[in-house]
Scaffold this motif. Structure first.
Motif, PDB file in Angstrom:
ATOM      1  N   VAL A  89      48.663  46.179  52.180  1.00  0.00           N
ATOM      2  CA  VAL A  89      49.698  45.951  51.174  1.00  0.00           C
ATOM      3  C   VAL A  89      49.586  46.928  50.001  1.00  0.00           C
ATOM      4  N   PRO A  90      48.385  47.207  49.470  1.00  0.00           N
ATOM      5  CA  PRO A  90      48.320  48.179  48.370  1.00  0.00           C
ATOM      6  C   PRO A  90      48.826  49.563  48.759  1.00  0.00           C
ATOM      7  N   GLU A  91      48.607  49.967  50.017  1.00  0.00           N
ATOM      8  CA  GLU A  91      49.114  51.271  50.468  1.00  0.00           C
ATOM      9  C   GLU A  91      50.645  51.255  50.523  1.00  0.00           C
ATOM     10  N   MET A  92      51.229  50.139  50.984  1.00  0.00           N
ATOM     11  CA  MET A  92      52.693  50.010  50.991  1.00  0.00           C
ATOM     12  C   MET A  92      53.245  50.060  49.572  1.00  0.00           C
ATOM     13  N   ALA A  93      52.597  49.331  48.666  1.00  0.00           N
ATOM     14  CA  ALA A  93      53.039  49.294  47.274  1.00  0.00           C
ATOM     15  C   ALA A  93      52.976  50.676  46.635  1.00  0.00           C
ATOM     16  N   THR A  94      51.925  51.418  46.949  1.00  0.00           N
ATOM     17  CA  THR A  94      51.798  52.778  46.415  1.00  0.00           C
ATOM     18  C   THR A  94      52.921  53.664  46.931  1.00  0.00           C
ATOM     19  N   ALA A  95      53.233  53.540  48.214  1.00  0.00           N
ATOM     20  CA  ALA A  95      54.322  54.340  48.789  1.00  0.00           C
ATOM     21  C   ALA A  95      55.651  54.012  48.105  1.00  0.00           C
ATOM     22  N   ARG A 139      55.086  46.111  35.814  1.00  0.00           N
ATOM     23  CA  ARG A 139      54.605  45.085  36.758  1.00  0.00           C
ATOM     24  C   ARG A 139      53.810  45.722  37.888  1.00  0.00           C
ATOM     25  N   ALA A 140      54.235  46.900  38.327  1.00  0.00           N
ATOM     26  CA  ALA A 140      53.494  47.604  39.372  1.00  0.00           C
ATOM     27  C   ALA A 140      52.118  48.013  38.848  1.00  0.00           C
ATOM     28  N   ASP A 141      52.074  48.496  37.623  1.00  0.00           N
ATOM     29  CA  ASP A 141      50.785  48.881  37.028  1.00  0.00           C
ATOM     30  C   ASP A 141      49.856  47.677  36.916  1.00  0.00           C
ATOM     31  N   GLU A 142      50.409  46.509  36.544  1.00  0.00           N
ATOM     32  CA  GLU A 142      49.609  45.278  36.467  1.00  0.00           C
ATOM     33  C   GLU A 142      49.063  44.906  37.847  1.00  0.00           C
ATOM     34  N   TYR A 143      49.903  45.047  38.873  1.00  0.00           N
ATOM     35  CA  TYR A 143      49.495  44.732  40.243  1.00  0.00           C
ATOM     36  C   TYR A 143      48.323  45.615  40.667  1.00  0.00           C
ATOM     37  N   PHE A 144      48.452  46.925  40.446  1.00  0.00           N
ATOM     38  CA  PHE A 144      47.387  47.837  40.858  1.00  0.00           C
ATOM     39  C   PHE A 144      46.104  47.592  40.070  1.00  0.00           C
ATOM     40  N   ALA A 145      46.220  47.226  38.816  1.00  0.00           N
ATOM     41  CA  ALA A 145      45.030  46.907  38.019  1.00  0.00           C
ATOM     42  C   ALA A 145      44.348  45.658  38.589  1.00  0.00           C
ATOM     43  N   GLY A 205      42.718  46.485  41.939  1.00  0.00           N
ATOM     44  CA  GLY A 205      41.499  47.258  41.695  1.00  0.00           C
ATOM     45  C   GLY A 205      40.356  46.387  41.225  1.00  0.00           C
ATOM     46  N   ARG A 206      40.662  45.447  40.327  1.00  0.00           N
ATOM     47  CA  ARG A 206      39.615  44.541  39.828  1.00  0.00           C
ATOM     48  C   ARG A 206      39.100  43.642  40.940  1.00  0.00           C
ATOM     49  N   SER A 207      39.989  43.125  41.790  1.00  0.00           N
ATOM     50  CA  SER A 207      39.537  42.221  42.851  1.00  0.00           C
ATOM     51  C   SER A 207      38.730  42.978  43.897  1.00  0.00           C
ATOM     52  N   GLY A 208      39.087  44.227  44.172  1.00  0.00           N
ATOM     53  CA  GLY A 208      38.309  45.030  45.114  1.00  0.00           C
ATOM     54  C   GLY A 208      36.918  45.318  44.572  1.00  0.00           C
ATOM     55  N   GLU A 209      36.850  45.612  43.282  1.00  0.00           N
ATOM     56  CA  GLU A 209      35.560  45.872  42.633  1.00  0.00           C
ATOM     57  C   GLU A 209      34.698  44.611  42.649  1.00  0.00           C
ATOM     58  N   ALA A 210      35.313  43.460  42.369  1.00  0.00           N
ATOM     59  CA  ALA A 210      34.564  42.193  42.387  1.00  0.00           C
ATOM     60  C   ALA A 210      34.040  41.895  43.784  1.00  0.00           C
ATOM     61  N   ALA A 211      34.841  42.167  44.800  1.00  0.00           N
ATOM     62  CA  ALA A 211      34.405  41.912  46.173  1.00  0.00           C
ATOM     63  C   ALA A 211      33.209  42.785  46.529  1.00  0.00           C
ATOM     64  N   ARG A 212      33.248  44.052  46.111  1.00  0.00           N
ATOM     65  CA  ARG A 212      32.113  44.941  46.393  1.00  0.00           C
ATOM     66  C   ARG A 212      30.860  44.492  45.638  1.00  0.00           C
TER      67      ARG A 212
END
Length: 104
Positions: free
Chosen positions: A51-57, A70-76, A79-86
């Motif tokens: 989904v993030p790749e689709m949103a970026t496209a 709203r798109a910038d908020e989504y990507f932020a 990014g935060r959830s991916g960092e938390a998962a790692r």
């Protein structure tokens, strides 16, 4: 302008190009999908598209000047959830398990 988002190989994108081929050049829409109009890679041709790749496209093809807050908020948030998962990932340890009655 038409953006085709599909998983794996570009089936619908190619069919759409073929169907619109006979239109006069001035009426034929620009079609993007696996590649941009300039021929640069846009979406993966292998496997599923996250989904993030689709949103970026989608975000990359919006006209300049659109409200992207709203798109910038989504990507932020993504990014935060991916960092938390790692950061929360732990090493997976598997204990051996044998079938009942298995001599090995």
């Amino acid at each position: 302008r038409v953006l085709v988002i599909e998983h794996k190989r570009p089936l619908i994108e190619d069919q759409l190009r073929a169907a619109l081929y006979t239109l006069p050049e001035k009426k034929r829409p620009m079609i993007e999908g696996k590649r941009t109009i300039e021929g640069k890679p846009l979406l993966s041709q292998i496997g599923s598209i996250p989904v993030p790749e689709m949103a970026t496209a989608l975000m990359n093809v919006f006209p300049k000047g659109w409200d992207m807050s709203r798109a910038d908020e989504y990507f932020a948030r993504v990014g935060r959830s991916g960092e938390a998962a790692r950061n929360n990932a732990t090493e997976t340890v598997r204990t051996p398990h044998y079938c009942s009655g298995c001599p090995h």
